[in-house]
Design an enzyme around this catalytic site. Sequence first.
Site, PDB file in Angstrom:
ATOM      1  N   GLU A  59       0.824  -1.205   0.000  1.00 29.38           N
ATOM      2  CA  GLU A  59       0.000   0.000   0.000  1.00 29.38           C
ATOM      3  C   GLU A  59       0.860   1.257   0.000  1.00 29.38           C
ATOM      4  O   GLU A  59       0.505   2.263  -0.627  1.00 29.38           O
ATOM      5  CB  GLU A  59      -0.934  -0.001   1.211  1.00 29.38           C
ATOM      6  CG  GLU A  59      -2.056  -1.028   1.150  1.00 29.38           C
ATOM      7  CD  GLU A  59      -1.576  -2.448   1.418  1.00 29.38           C
ATOM      8  OE1 GLU A  59      -2.297  -3.391   1.081  1.00 29.38           O
ATOM      9  OE2 GLU A  59      -0.468  -2.612   1.975  1.00 29.38           O
ATOM     10  N   ARG A 266       6.590 -14.035  -0.298  1.00 33.08           N
ATOM     11  CA  ARG A 266       5.860 -12.845   0.148  1.00 33.08           C
ATOM     12  C   ARG A 266       6.379 -12.357   1.486  1.00 33.08           C
ATOM     13  O   ARG A 266       6.470 -11.167   1.733  1.00 33.08           O
ATOM     14  CB  ARG A 266       4.363 -13.174   0.244  1.00 33.08           C
ATOM     15  CG  ARG A 266       3.475 -12.038   0.731  1.00 33.08           C
ATOM     16  CD  ARG A 266       3.427 -10.918  -0.267  1.00 33.08           C
ATOM     17  NE  ARG A 266       2.479  -9.883   0.136  1.00 33.08           N
ATOM     18  CZ  ARG A 266       2.290  -8.759  -0.534  1.00 33.08           C
ATOM     19  NH1 ARG A 266       2.981  -8.528  -1.647  1.00 33.08           N
ATOM     20  NH2 ARG A 266       1.416  -7.866  -0.118  1.00 33.08           N
ATOM     21  N   ASN A 338       0.555  -8.031  -6.741  1.00 30.43           N
ATOM     22  CA  ASN A 338       0.641  -6.965  -7.738  1.00 30.43           C
ATOM     23  C   ASN A 338       1.077  -7.506  -9.111  1.00 30.43           C
ATOM     24  O   ASN A 338       2.253  -7.764  -9.349  1.00 30.43           O
ATOM     25  CB  ASN A 338       1.620  -5.892  -7.256  1.00 30.43           C
ATOM     26  CG  ASN A 338       1.528  -4.625  -8.064  1.00 30.43           C
ATOM     27  OD1 ASN A 338       0.962  -4.599  -9.151  1.00 30.43           O
ATOM     28  ND2 ASN A 338       2.089  -3.556  -7.529  1.00 30.43           N
ATOM     29  N   GLU A 341       3.587  -4.972 -11.416  1.00 30.55           N
ATOM     30  CA  GLU A 341       5.030  -4.779 -11.256  1.00 30.55           C
ATOM     31  C   GLU A 341       5.823  -5.403 -12.401  1.00 30.55           C
ATOM     32  O   GLU A 341       6.702  -4.747 -12.972  1.00 30.55           O
ATOM     33  CB  GLU A 341       5.492  -5.321  -9.898  1.00 30.55           C
ATOM     34  CG  GLU A 341       5.157  -4.394  -8.742  1.00 30.55           C
ATOM     35  CD  GLU A 341       5.738  -4.877  -7.425  1.00 30.55           C
ATOM     36  OE1 GLU A 341       6.001  -6.093  -7.290  1.00 30.55           O
ATOM     37  OE2 GLU A 341       5.916  -4.039  -6.520  1.00 30.55           O
TER      38      GLU A 341
END
Length: 785
Positions: A59, A266, A338, A341
């Site tokens: 974010e 992640r 995402n 990217e």
Amino acid sequence: MWYLLYNIGLILASPVIFLTLLAKKRCRLGFAQRLGLRRGGPGRGDRPVLWVHAVSLGEVVAVAPLVKALEARCSGYRIIVSTVTETGREAVEQKLAGLAEHRYAPLDFPWVVSRAVRDVNPAAFLFVETELWPNLLRALGRRGVATILVNGRLSSHSFRGYRVVRPFMRQVLRNVTLCLTQSQRDAERFIALGASPASVHITGNIKFDQPLPDPGGTTRGTIGLEDHEDLIVAGSTHAGEEEALLSCYALLRREWSSLVLLLAPRHIERAGDLEAVVRANGLPAIRRSRLGTSGGAAVPRGTARVVILDTRGDLAGIYRHAALAFVGGTLVPIGGHNLLEPAMWGTPVFFGPYTDHCAETADLLIRAGGGVRVCDGAELAAEIAARLRDRPALHRMGQSARAVVYENQGALGRSLELIGKVLDTSCQTEGSDVSRMPNEEGWRWMLRALALPYGLVVWARAALYDRGWLPQRRLPCRVVSVGNLTVGGTGKTPVVIAIVEWLLGRGRRVAVLSRGYRRMNRSPQLLVSDGRAILADPAEAGDEPHLIARRCQGAVVAVGVDRYRLGRWLLERFPIDCVVLDDGFQHRALYRDVDLVLVDASDRTGIQALLPAGRLREPLSAAARATGLLLTRSDDPGVEEVLSRLKEAVGHNLQAIRIRFRAAAAVHVRTGAMQEMRSLAGRTALACSGIANPASLRTILVRQGLKILDEVVFADHHDYCPADLDAVRARTARCGAELIVTTEKDGVKIASLVRPEEPFWAVRLETDIIEGQERLERLIFGGDG
């Protein structure tokens, strides 16, 4: 009624919330600020504040262009960006240095958010994606603060959950001034939950407006690639996906021996487990952090290998080197991460069936021919193989992915236009009086109610140790523990330094064991000083252990979570006959011969209640188990009141050892030059600190005759960055102060950021014992002192 039920639920869940935060190392940082007990960032200043909330790294990256645009458009505002996670904090300090200040987001308890809102006093509050915190939004709404949801989205899972409590969500969304959503689907869902249709606008996804990330020092060489090799990047992966990806890679290697796989988990703390999984699949595993800057001479060139990305902030730049990319969280029911990217680099994008968090982006990529959705690892291998056999088609796929990004830009501009209209209105009403806030005293009963379950946990733990059900382990040498009853600010570090210097002066061979709060190096045992040289900087070791090592030359200093194992580790390497346990009062797993506890005589309010109602880690009655009670700042006028409360709590004739702190010298932060404090008398100064009790620095400076023109206060144990020092310099220039004066603990952290000619000085404190010195010496040295 809905808010009452919600807050009762929060209170009932509070023990789990607190234990979870304390159990996870990454959540302990900023714990006091999350509870509203510490202000964050430099002092308020006179400018209106924009508060932007972005929960974590993703974010922050998404909102960074918006923050930069707001800073350019609203140059008269201060911008504060709050995050929940530590990775979010790091992203703010890296990507928004000099533009925004960081603070940890408050927990959504009514009294906590009330304090936070009153402290920040924002003109507007912007929050990213789905951070719907009912009490925070309500507190802002009652104050008349404009609240704007930016890049809003609602996953199917979240929407189903919120729909169960739709009447409550309708009340929550009434406090949202503007709802800027990513898609038509998101807009319809917010309206269905009760948002006013007039407040909902479809602006698109601002992630399309991200600039190309700076690859920094990330080259093909630094990830161990040779010119003829092709890289497959699997980004933001989760457990359950990596096994499928490794099988896919093994199949592809049969036909294309030049392929190299890079796995970017992640959560990078999983890197060790992932390395074991890779090796279990019969593949060499190489961590990115171990490759170095030269390309890694030990890399097995030309063979199958898996690079594990265990460094933060590099993934977005590494995608540019990929022949193709897989985005994780999509082969397992996470919802996806995402997809843009890799697409913005023109890298073909592959993903699994679970794309609820990025559904629109996935559909756009598929329709444009820039992305491929697969069902499982076998289909992923087949689809990748088909593209690798047709390199021109693979290149066209990448160009189509990049075109999707370019064709969907503009959300940032649309969002800025709508936000600007709200800010123009807010400026006319900004500066509302604090009295408009709901009476914080009204929440006092809830705050004390929250302290009750915390107190029960503390009581249960103490009882287990008192009854011997939790064991204590002994080191084969004398152990002196120095600790606190409160969450810091007692002056523990100067006392530890004084005790170590006493022991060294009597010929003892001393080791200091510390937890190393907020240290960057997470090794189980880290040697800070071997008694001859300092081996770790403040960032690696933590500010307090580093300062102790600098001040106590001749003492071995080490940090580690398990102080018993740390002590055994040191005893195997050094001839030690006395260990000083820093901040050890609550660390009861290690037996101590002397247990000293410190209480600050100037902190009358902090010792009134347990966390979060007060600053006590344990009840005052816990002082009874100490072999010595040290009353610091005993020259404070409130000393007798504090002493009376302690005597009442302990229940016996308390013999406190009274201590005060004296400013012995001023030390130049960069050069180490020293001068007497009295030489600074009469000069103007800006006070700057990141300690638990900033008032103590002000008191010392005033007593030394300095004129304090301004003050900058950071959170305790703050990690300084260049932007922080720039803010301090700017404040100094505005107030016209001659000197910038900080604490010695802060000084060791900012030394590398200060130029030798700048007037940054740190106050060196010495410990004076007003009453009870002989008793303290008997305790420390025992019968042979």
